[in-house]
Design a protein around this motif. Structure first.
Motif, PDB file in Angstrom:
ATOM      1  N   UNK A  18      45.630  47.111  41.325  1.00 18.02           N
ATOM      2  CA  UNK A  18      44.769  48.136  40.716  1.00 18.02           C
ATOM      3  C   UNK A  18      43.300  47.741  40.810  1.00 18.02           C
ATOM      4  N   UNK A  19      43.025  46.472  40.625  1.00 22.60           N
ATOM      5  CA  UNK A  19      41.652  45.971  40.680  1.00 22.60           C
ATOM      6  C   UNK A  19      41.010  46.290  42.030  1.00 22.60           C
ATOM      7  N   UNK A  20      41.781  46.151  43.099  1.00 19.82           N
ATOM      8  CA  UNK A  20      41.228  46.380  44.434  1.00 19.82           C
ATOM      9  C   UNK A  20      40.786  47.827  44.642  1.00 19.82           C
ATOM     10  N   UNK A  21      41.322  48.739  43.853  1.00 21.51           N
ATOM     11  CA  UNK A  21      40.872  50.130  43.959  1.00 21.51           C
ATOM     12  C   UNK A  21      39.442  50.287  43.478  1.00 21.51           C
ATOM     13  N   UNK A  22      39.004  49.367  42.611  1.00 21.96           N
ATOM     14  CA  UNK A  22      37.675  49.463  42.014  1.00 21.96           C
ATOM     15  C   UNK A  22      36.665  48.510  42.626  1.00 21.96           C
ATOM     16  N   UNK A  23      37.128  47.621  43.479  1.00 25.16           N
ATOM     17  CA  UNK A  23      36.227  46.645  44.101  1.00 25.16           C
ATOM     18  C   UNK A  23      35.911  47.117  45.511  1.00 25.16           C
ATOM     19  N   UNK A  24      34.672  47.336  45.766  1.00 25.55           N
ATOM     20  CA  UNK A  24      34.263  47.805  47.095  1.00 25.55           C
ATOM     21  C   UNK A  24      33.656  46.670  47.933  1.00 25.55           C
ATOM     22  N   UNK A  25      33.298  45.575  47.287  1.00 28.85           N
ATOM     23  CA  UNK A  25      32.631  44.476  47.998  1.00 28.85           C
ATOM     24  C   UNK A  25      33.584  43.654  48.855  1.00 28.85           C
ATOM     25  N   UNK A  31      39.437  38.810  34.832  1.00 29.93           N
ATOM     26  CA  UNK A  31      39.931  38.005  33.708  1.00 29.93           C
ATOM     27  C   UNK A  31      41.410  38.298  33.453  1.00 29.93           C
ATOM     28  N   UNK A  32      41.767  39.559  33.415  1.00 34.26           N
ATOM     29  CA  UNK A  32      43.170  39.935  33.179  1.00 34.26           C
ATOM     30  C   UNK A  32      44.068  39.424  34.300  1.00 34.26           C
ATOM     31  N   UNK A  33      43.675  39.647  35.530  1.00 36.21           N
ATOM     32  CA  UNK A  33      44.476  39.242  36.687  1.00 36.21           C
ATOM     33  C   UNK A  33      44.708  37.735  36.704  1.00 36.21           C
ATOM     34  N   UNK A  34      43.650  36.965  36.601  1.00 42.30           N
ATOM     35  CA  UNK A  34      43.790  35.513  36.691  1.00 42.30           C
ATOM     36  C   UNK A  34      44.512  34.929  35.481  1.00 42.30           C
ATOM     37  N   UNK A  35      44.283  35.482  34.309  1.00 45.77           N
ATOM     38  CA  UNK A  35      44.958  34.976  33.109  1.00 45.77           C
ATOM     39  C   UNK A  35      46.461  35.200  33.185  1.00 45.77           C
ATOM     40  N   UNK A  36      46.855  36.391  33.562  1.00 52.93           N
ATOM     41  CA  UNK A  36      48.283  36.708  33.626  1.00 52.93           C
ATOM     42  C   UNK A  36      48.969  35.899  34.733  1.00 52.93           C
ATOM     43  N   UNK A  37      48.325  35.761  35.884  1.00 56.70           N
ATOM     44  CA  UNK A  37      48.903  34.956  36.968  1.00 56.70           C
ATOM     45  C   UNK A  37      49.031  33.499  36.527  1.00 56.70           C
ATOM     46  N   UNK A  38      48.011  32.979  35.872  1.00 59.52           N
ATOM     47  CA  UNK A  38      48.050  31.594  35.390  1.00 59.52           C
ATOM     48  C   UNK A  38      49.196  31.396  34.394  1.00 59.52           C
ATOM     49  N   UNK A  39      49.390  32.334  33.474  1.00 58.64           N
ATOM     50  CA  UNK A  39      50.482  32.231  32.506  1.00 58.64           C
ATOM     51  C   UNK A  39      51.845  32.320  33.195  1.00 58.64           C
ATOM     52  N   UNK A  40      51.937  33.138  34.234  1.00 56.66           N
ATOM     53  CA  UNK A  40      53.185  33.210  35.010  1.00 56.66           C
ATOM     54  C   UNK A  40      53.482  31.858  35.655  1.00 56.66           C
ATOM     55  N   UNK A  41      52.465  31.262  36.266  1.00 60.40           N
ATOM     56  CA  UNK A  41      52.657  29.947  36.881  1.00 60.40           C
ATOM     57  C   UNK A  41      53.036  28.906  35.833  1.00 60.40           C
ATOM     58  N   UNK A  42      52.459  28.996  34.638  1.00 59.49           N
ATOM     59  CA  UNK A  42      52.793  28.063  33.563  1.00 59.49           C
ATOM     60  C   UNK A  42      54.272  28.207  33.184  1.00 59.49           C
ATOM     61  N   UNK A  43      54.768  29.425  33.114  1.00 58.35           N
ATOM     62  CA  UNK A  43      56.182  29.649  32.808  1.00 58.35           C
ATOM     63  C   UNK A  43      57.067  29.065  33.905  1.00 58.35           C
TER      64      UNK A  43
END
Length: 166
Positions: free
Chosen positions: A94-101, A22-34
């Motif tokens: 950082x997220x990828x450090x916690x995702x093992x799948x 949620x954090x990753x996609x929201x922040x990226x989306x807001x960056x693209x909006x800017x």
């Protein structure tokens, strides 16, 4: 033959059901909006500049912001976009450090194109600061940056394999 998808087939993977996503996609989306807003201000700048050069005063001209205002607002949007995109990239890393799948790779198409887009905007800000670019050059660079976003957001999803394709 047509097959029905079961609920298990269409369920969102567990690694996407967390606050990192949620954090990753929201922040990226807001960056693209800017960046989209910066693109709009760049277009407004170029339209207004053309009207001034041709000495045409239309209703559209009176609705557009002054040249200096368009340039400054576009610049501010790019600054905000770069900050947000940087934060989004860091959160994704950082997220990828916690995702093992999912097997992380730096040569993922979306990652490469996102970093290239980030670099385009950082270079634009640097050139503006160092060489004093303003006006038309900045408007064109905002348009180039927007093209990079389209390539990153749409082109990669449609044409290149990526771990970001869902």
């Amino acid at each position: 033959a047509y097959t029905l998808q079961t609920q298990e087939d269409t369920a969102i993977p567990a690694y996407l059901q967390n606050y990192w996503f949620i954090a990753h996609t929201t922040v990226i989306f807001l960056a693209y909006a800017a960046f989209v807003a910066a693109f709009g201000f760049g277009l407004m700048y170029l339209i207004e500049e053309k009207k001034i050069r041709e000495k045409q005063h239309t209703l559209l001209s009176s609705l557009l912001p002054a040249l200096g205002r368009s340039d400054e607002l576009g610049h501010k949007c790019i600054v905000v976009g770069v900050i947000l995109l940087t934060i989004g990239i860091i959160i994704g890393g950082l997220w990828t450090r916690y995702v093992r799948e999912v097997q992380w790779t730096w040569v993922d198409a979306k990652v490469v194109f996102t970093l290239a887009t980030w670099l385009i905007y950082v270079l634009q800000l640097s050139i503006r600061q160092i060489l004093g670019w303003r006006g038309r050059k900045t408007a064109y660079s905002a348009i180039i940056g927007f093209a990079a976003i389209l390539l990153t957001y749409v082109g990669v999803n449609l044409f290149l394999p990526s771990i970001h394709a869902f």
